[in-house]
Design a protein around this motif. Structure first.
Motif, PDB file in Angstrom:
ATOM      1  N   GLY A   1       2.704  -1.586  -0.703  1.00 62.86           N
ATOM      2  CA  GLY A   1       3.656  -1.913  -1.767  1.00 62.86           C
ATOM      3  C   GLY A   1       3.304  -1.069  -2.988  1.00 62.86           C
ATOM      4  O   GLY A   1       2.438  -0.175  -2.904  1.00 62.86           O
ATOM      5  N   VAL A   2       3.934  -1.342  -4.111  1.00 67.85           N
ATOM      6  CA  VAL A   2       3.633  -0.562  -5.320  1.00 67.85           C
ATOM      7  C   VAL A   2       2.133  -0.637  -5.617  1.00 67.85           C
ATOM      8  O   VAL A   2       1.489   0.373  -5.943  1.00 67.85           O
ATOM      9  CB  VAL A   2       4.447  -1.107  -6.523  1.00 67.85           C
ATOM     10  N   THR A   3       1.559  -1.833  -5.445  1.00 68.42           N
ATOM     11  CA  THR A   3       0.143  -2.013  -5.789  1.00 68.42           C
ATOM     12  C   THR A   3      -0.750  -1.186  -4.862  1.00 68.42           C
ATOM     13  O   THR A   3      -1.569  -0.379  -5.321  1.00 68.42           O
ATOM     14  CB  THR A   3      -0.240  -3.503  -5.651  1.00 68.42           C
TER      15      THR A   3
ATOM     16  N   ASP B   1       0.089  -0.079   6.533  1.00 66.43           N
ATOM     17  CA  ASP B   1       1.056  -1.136   6.237  1.00 66.43           C
ATOM     18  C   ASP B   1       1.678  -1.577   7.551  1.00 66.43           C
ATOM     19  O   ASP B   1       1.909  -0.759   8.450  1.00 66.43           O
ATOM     20  CB  ASP B   1       2.142  -0.607   5.292  1.00 66.43           C
ATOM     21  N   GLY B   2       1.938  -2.867   7.668  1.00 66.40           N
ATOM     22  CA  GLY B   2       2.533  -3.399   8.889  1.00 66.40           C
ATOM     23  C   GLY B   2       3.982  -3.005   9.068  1.00 66.40           C
ATOM     24  O   GLY B   2       4.532  -3.122  10.165  1.00 66.40           O
TER      25      GLY B   2
ATOM     26  N   LYS C   1       8.285   1.819   6.615  1.00 65.36           N
ATOM     27  CA  LYS C   1       7.709   2.294   5.351  1.00 65.36           C
ATOM     28  C   LYS C   1       6.683   3.400   5.622  1.00 65.36           C
ATOM     29  O   LYS C   1       6.653   4.424   4.920  1.00 65.36           O
ATOM     30  CB  LYS C   1       7.032   1.107   4.650  1.00 65.36           C
TER      31      LYS C   1
ATOM     32  N   THR D   1       1.660 -11.618  -1.643  1.00 66.21           N
ATOM     33  CA  THR D   1       1.317 -13.041  -1.594  1.00 66.21           C
ATOM     34  C   THR D   1       2.482 -13.796  -2.238  1.00 66.21           C
ATOM     35  O   THR D   1       2.333 -14.406  -3.300  1.00 66.21           O
ATOM     36  CB  THR D   1      -0.003 -13.333  -2.339  1.00 66.21           C
TER      37      THR D   1
ATOM     38  N   SER E   1      -0.011 -13.251   4.915  1.00 65.48           N
ATOM     39  CA  SER E   1      -0.275 -11.819   5.162  1.00 65.48           C
ATOM     40  C   SER E   1      -1.765 -11.508   5.070  1.00 65.48           C
ATOM     41  O   SER E   1      -2.294 -10.718   5.846  1.00 65.48           O
ATOM     42  CB  SER E   1       0.486 -10.947   4.162  1.00 65.48           C
TER      43      SER E   1
ATOM     44  N   THR F   1      -2.888 -10.882  -5.789  1.00 67.26           N
ATOM     45  CA  THR F   1      -3.066 -12.065  -6.635  1.00 67.26           C
ATOM     46  C   THR F   1      -3.148 -13.287  -5.723  1.00 67.26           C
ATOM     47  O   THR F   1      -2.274 -13.482  -4.873  1.00 67.26           O
ATOM     48  CB  THR F   1      -1.871 -12.192  -7.601  1.00 67.26           C
TER      49      THR F   1
ATOM     50  N   GLU G   1      -5.565  -7.136  -9.659  1.00 69.29           N
ATOM     51  CA  GLU G   1      -4.896  -5.950 -10.171  1.00 69.29           C
ATOM     52  C   GLU G   1      -4.008  -6.336 -11.357  1.00 69.29           C
ATOM     53  O   GLU G   1      -3.237  -7.274 -11.272  1.00 69.29           O
ATOM     54  CB  GLU G   1      -4.062  -5.340  -9.030  1.00 69.29           C
TER      55      GLU G   1
ATOM     56  N   MET H   1      -2.096  -3.948 -13.000  1.00 66.19           N
ATOM     57  CA  MET H   1      -1.095  -2.920 -13.281  1.00 66.19           C
ATOM     58  C   MET H   1       0.289  -3.566 -13.424  1.00 66.19           C
ATOM     59  O   MET H   1       0.568  -4.604 -12.841  1.00 66.19           O
ATOM     60  CB  MET H   1      -1.086  -1.842 -12.194  1.00 66.19           C
TER      61      MET H   1
ATOM     62  N   GLU I   1       4.460  -3.191 -13.122  1.00 66.12           N
ATOM     63  CA  GLU I   1       5.490  -2.398 -12.481  1.00 66.12           C
ATOM     64  C   GLU I   1       6.226  -1.598 -13.532  1.00 66.12           C
ATOM     65  O   GLU I   1       6.458  -2.059 -14.637  1.00 66.12           O
ATOM     66  CB  GLU I   1       6.465  -3.308 -11.739  1.00 66.12           C
TER      67      GLU I   1
ATOM     68  N   ARG J   1       5.759 -17.091 -10.034  1.00 60.18           N
ATOM     69  CA  ARG J   1       4.893 -17.573  -8.954  1.00 60.18           C
ATOM     70  C   ARG J   1       3.514 -17.966  -9.486  1.00 60.18           C
ATOM     71  O   ARG J   1       2.970 -19.018  -9.143  1.00 60.18           O
ATOM     72  CB  ARG J   1       4.763 -16.446  -7.904  1.00 60.18           C
TER      73      ARG J   1
ATOM     74  N   ARG K   1      13.018  -9.070  -7.690  1.00 60.29           N
ATOM     75  CA  ARG K   1      12.467 -10.329  -7.193  1.00 60.29           C
ATOM     76  C   ARG K   1      12.409 -11.355  -8.323  1.00 60.29           C
ATOM     77  O   ARG K   1      11.823 -11.114  -9.361  1.00 60.29           O
ATOM     78  CB  ARG K   1      11.064 -10.101  -6.601  1.00 60.29           C
TER      79      ARG K   1
HETATM   80  N1  LIG Z   1       3.607  -5.059  -8.014  1.00 62.62           N
HETATM   81  C1  LIG Z   1       2.812  -5.154  -9.072  1.00 62.62           C
HETATM   82  O1  LIG Z   1       3.051  -4.535 -10.104  1.00 62.62           O
HETATM   83  C2  LIG Z   1       1.562  -6.009  -9.007  1.00 62.62           C
HETATM   84  C3  LIG Z   1       0.698  -6.019 -10.103  1.00 62.62           C
HETATM   85  C4  LIG Z   1      -0.462  -6.770 -10.025  1.00 62.62           C
HETATM   86  C5  LIG Z   1      -0.732  -7.519  -8.885  1.00 62.62           C
HETATM   87  N2  LIG Z   1       0.154  -7.508  -7.844  1.00 62.62           N
HETATM   88  C6  LIG Z   1      -0.180  -8.295  -6.645  1.00 62.62           C
HETATM   89  O2  LIG Z   1      -0.524  -7.392  -5.614  1.00 62.62           O
HETATM   90  C7  LIG Z   1      -0.052  -7.880  -4.340  1.00 62.62           C
HETATM   91  C8  LIG Z   1       0.886  -6.865  -3.717  1.00 62.62           C
HETATM   92  O3  LIG Z   1       2.005  -6.700  -4.580  1.00 62.62           O
HETATM   93  P1  LIG Z   1       3.186  -5.676  -4.235  1.00 62.62           P
HETATM   94  O4  LIG Z   1       4.209  -5.847  -5.290  1.00 62.62           O
HETATM   95  O5  LIG Z   1       2.635  -4.326  -3.999  1.00 62.62           O
HETATM   96  O6  LIG Z   1       3.690  -6.352  -2.865  1.00 62.62           O
HETATM   97  P2  LIG Z   1       4.795  -5.889  -1.823  1.00 62.62           P
HETATM   98  O7  LIG Z   1       5.262  -7.141  -1.169  1.00 62.62           O
HETATM   99  O8  LIG Z   1       5.776  -4.982  -2.463  1.00 62.62           O
HETATM  100  O9  LIG Z   1       3.992  -5.017  -0.780  1.00 62.62           O
HETATM  101  C9  LIG Z   1       3.070  -5.572   0.107  1.00 62.62           C
HETATM  102  C10 LIG Z   1       2.984  -4.693   1.344  1.00 62.62           C
HETATM  103  O10 LIG Z   1       2.074  -5.300   2.240  1.00 62.62           O
HETATM  104  C11 LIG Z   1       2.543  -5.109   3.571  1.00 62.62           C
HETATM  105  N3  LIG Z   1       1.939  -6.122   4.447  1.00 62.62           N
HETATM  106  C12 LIG Z   1       2.138  -7.455   4.441  1.00 62.62           C
HETATM  107  N4  LIG Z   1       1.386  -8.029   5.376  1.00 62.62           N
HETATM  108  C13 LIG Z   1       0.683  -7.043   5.995  1.00 62.62           C
HETATM  109  C14 LIG Z   1      -0.273  -7.026   7.046  1.00 62.62           C
HETATM  110  N5  LIG Z   1      -0.674  -8.163   7.619  1.00 62.62           N
HETATM  111  N6  LIG Z   1      -0.780  -5.843   7.435  1.00 62.62           N
HETATM  112  C15 LIG Z   1      -0.405  -4.711   6.839  1.00 62.62           C
HETATM  113  N7  LIG Z   1       0.504  -4.668   5.829  1.00 62.62           N
HETATM  114  C16 LIG Z   1       1.040  -5.825   5.420  1.00 62.62           C
HETATM  115  C17 LIG Z   1       4.050  -5.247   3.435  1.00 62.62           C
HETATM  116  O11 LIG Z   1       4.728  -4.626   4.506  1.00 62.62           O
HETATM  117  C18 LIG Z   1       4.306  -4.556   2.098  1.00 62.62           C
HETATM  118  O12 LIG Z   1       4.590  -3.195   2.256  1.00 62.62           O
HETATM  119  C19 LIG Z   1       0.600  -9.221  -4.646  1.00 62.62           C
HETATM  120  O13 LIG Z   1      -0.316 -10.252  -4.490  1.00 62.62           O
HETATM  121  C20 LIG Z   1       0.987  -9.086  -6.100  1.00 62.62           C
HETATM  122  O14 LIG Z   1       1.117 -10.329  -6.736  1.00 62.62           O
HETATM  123  C21 LIG Z   1       1.275  -6.763  -7.875  1.00 62.62           C
END
Ligand SMILES: NC(=O)c1ccc[n+]([C@@H]2O[C@H](COP(=O)([O-])OP(=O)(O)OC[C@H]3O[C@@H](n4cnc5c(N)ncnc54)[C@H](O)[C@@H]3O)[C@@H](O)[C@H]2O)c1
Length: 451
Positions: free
Chosen positions: A9-11, A30-31, A35, A86, A98, A123, A153, A155, A157, A265, A329
């Motif tokens: 994901g972005v993170t 990534d699963g 992607k 999460t 996950s 998180t 993390e 960071m 978005e 959340r 979201r």
């Molecule tokens: N997006 C943000 O800016 C940000 C900032 C700080 C913290 N976070 C936290 O970081 C975490 C990830 O955020 P995100 O926005 O990148 O999430 P996201 O849902 O966009 O990406 C998560 C990725 O994980 C992959 N995934 C899920 N289960 C998997 C598995 N079992 N095996 C392999 N890959 C798997 C999904 O396919 C997806 O690509 C979250 O807990 C979020 O709260 C996000």
């Protein structure tokens, strides 16, 4: 270091490309095979400033690679970051499904006596690192050693790459001094201060940060509503508050409230956990309740400005949960659209967002016409609501509003327009907690409004 990151994901992708840029060898898995196929072809599926070039540069340099089979990389990497989603489940709690899937794939770890670190960047609820370690210990045999550390993390978005290279802080929650040391070393070329602590405190530090911001935002919105009732100008009040160093200038904007994938959340999770622990977070609860009122408050303001909205066309400017991203979201736009449809079933809605159009087409009801430009959305509209504070909306001139719309009535839900200037030119522009006669941001001197 050989690093693996699970979750693109972005993170996860920003962490992967960031650590690769710092010279490490990173494998991001990534699963989602679609992607990974895109990333392997050099396509970055997010609109995140600077991320695409960072990824492509490090792939070309051979430091960053992608895959969708976690078990192999887990074996090779010395350090595994977990950055899977999460999301809130149907009860609003953080789902760790996950994370458990990743942990349960860790089977064939070679028995080489090397200590691996598993760093949870997702998180998660307080206590998750400990639960992860127990779960892992049940699976790992032999001399395989692993320590689970918490490295939340922070960071944001829309500025994830910048935040990676210029972090406000790096929080490392570990049990052993050796693990804390290895992670400190990994981050030593980044400028942010490092807070080294235990795992529970690191997990709580993330949730507490979002809760604190939520409280600040709801404070701003309630104060803005009060300002409206007593004829005061909330942006001026916020400007004055922000100049007090004990308060600081950030997150004091009034508007349509908070949304996105994390703040709703995290506040919900914190409130529930704290209740269970016998330490109720009444302030955070109140902030959540105040936030939920904002779409209705905006619809009521629209009703006051426009008769019979159920028979009118209303344009929404912005849909993403904040400028700089296409993420929708739990965006405030979704709650606003639901409220508009609930109170005015016949309302015709058009919408334009500079980035989130494609996402919106997938998730919004077909009754909302997604447009390619602000002009297209505004043409023939009886009113418009600025939902996301994209700066490009400031470029729309009073003459444009007047010539494109049936009636130039703008509800500026983010206070990004120059209400006074527009009002003087025959456009009705109503901000949040704002007196129409006070100049708006675009007519103030740069830096004057540091919000
Ligand atoms: N997006 C943000 O800016 C940000 C900032 C700080 C913290 N976070 C936290 O970081 C975490 C990830 O955020 P995100 O926005 O990148 O999430 P996201 O849902 O966009 O990406 C998560 C990725 O994980 C992959 N995934 C899920 N289960 C998997 C598995 N079992 N095996 C392999 N890959 C798997 C999904 O396919 C997806 O690509 C979250 O807990 C979020 O709260 C996000």
């Amino acid at each position: 270091m050989k690093i693996a990151v699970v979750g693109a994901g972005v993170t996860g992708l920003t962490l992967s490309a960031g650590f690769a840029e710092l010279g490490h060898t990173v494998r991001c898995v990534d699963g989602d095979s679609g992607k990974i196929a895109q990333l392997s072809q050099g396509i970055v599926p997010y609109r995140e400033p600077g991320l695409e070039s960072l990824v492509l540069r490090n792939v070309a340099a051979g430091r960053l690679g992608f895959g969708n089979e976690p078990s192999g990389v887990l074996n090779e990497a010395e350090l595994l970051f977990i950055a899977v989603g999460t999301p809130a489940d149907e009860r609003g709690d953080m789902s760790l499904a996950s994370l458990w899937k990743v942990i349960d794939r860790i089977e064939a770890w070679p028995d080489d006596g090397r200590k691996r670190l598993i760093a949870i960047s997702s998180t998660v609820p307080v206590g998750t690192a400990e639960r992860t370690e127990s779960r892992l210990r049940g699976r790992l045999t032999g001399r395989c050693e692993a320590e689970v550390v918490s490295i939340p993390e922070f960071m944001r978005e829309g500025r994830a790459v910048r935040d990676f290279f210029e972090p406000t802080r790096i929080v490392i929650g570990a049990v052993s001094a050796e693990a804390a040391d290895r992670l400190t070393q990994l981050h030593r070329r980044l400028p942010g201060p490092i807070v080294t602590t235990d795992r529970r405190s690191a997990e709580l530090a993330k949730l507490a940060a979002n809760a604190c911001l939520a409280v600040k935002i709801s404070f701003a919105n309630e104060m803005a509503a009060f300002a409206e009732q007593v004829g005061a100008d909330y942006p001026s009040v916020a400007q004055s508050l922000g100049l007090d160093p004990r308060i600081g200038p950030y997150f004091l904007e009034a508007g349509l409230g908070f949304g996105g994938s994390s703040m709703p959340r995290d506040t919900h999770a914190l409130v529930r956990m704290a209740d269970d622990a016998g330490a109720p977070q009444t302030l955070v609860e109140a902030a959540v309740r105040a936030n939920a009122m904002l779409p209705l408050r905006m619809v009521r303001k629209l009703e006051a400005a426009l008769s019979d909205p159920g028979r009118r066309k209303v344009a929404l400017l912005g849909l993403a949960c904040k400028p700089g991203t296409d993420d929708m979201r739990d965006a405030p736009s979704l709650r606003l659209i639901a409220e508009l449809n609930r109170r005015h079933p016949g309302i015709a809605l058009t919408a334009y967002d500079p980035e989130a159009g494609a996402v919106a087409r997938k998730i919004l009801p077909a009754s909302v016409a997604i447009c390619e430009s602000a002009e297209e959305a505004l043409r023939g509209a009886d009113a418009a609501i600025v939902v996301t504070g994209w700066s490009e909306f400031r470029q729309i001139q009073a003459e444009d509003f007047k010539s494109w719309m049936s009636r130039p009535i703008i509800m500026d839900g983010r206070n990004v327009l120059d209400a006074a200037g527009l009002n003087a030119q025959g456009v009705v522009c109503i901000g949040v907690g704002r007196l129409p006669s006070i100049p708006g941001p675009s007519s103030r001197k740069a830096g004057e409004l540091a919000l």
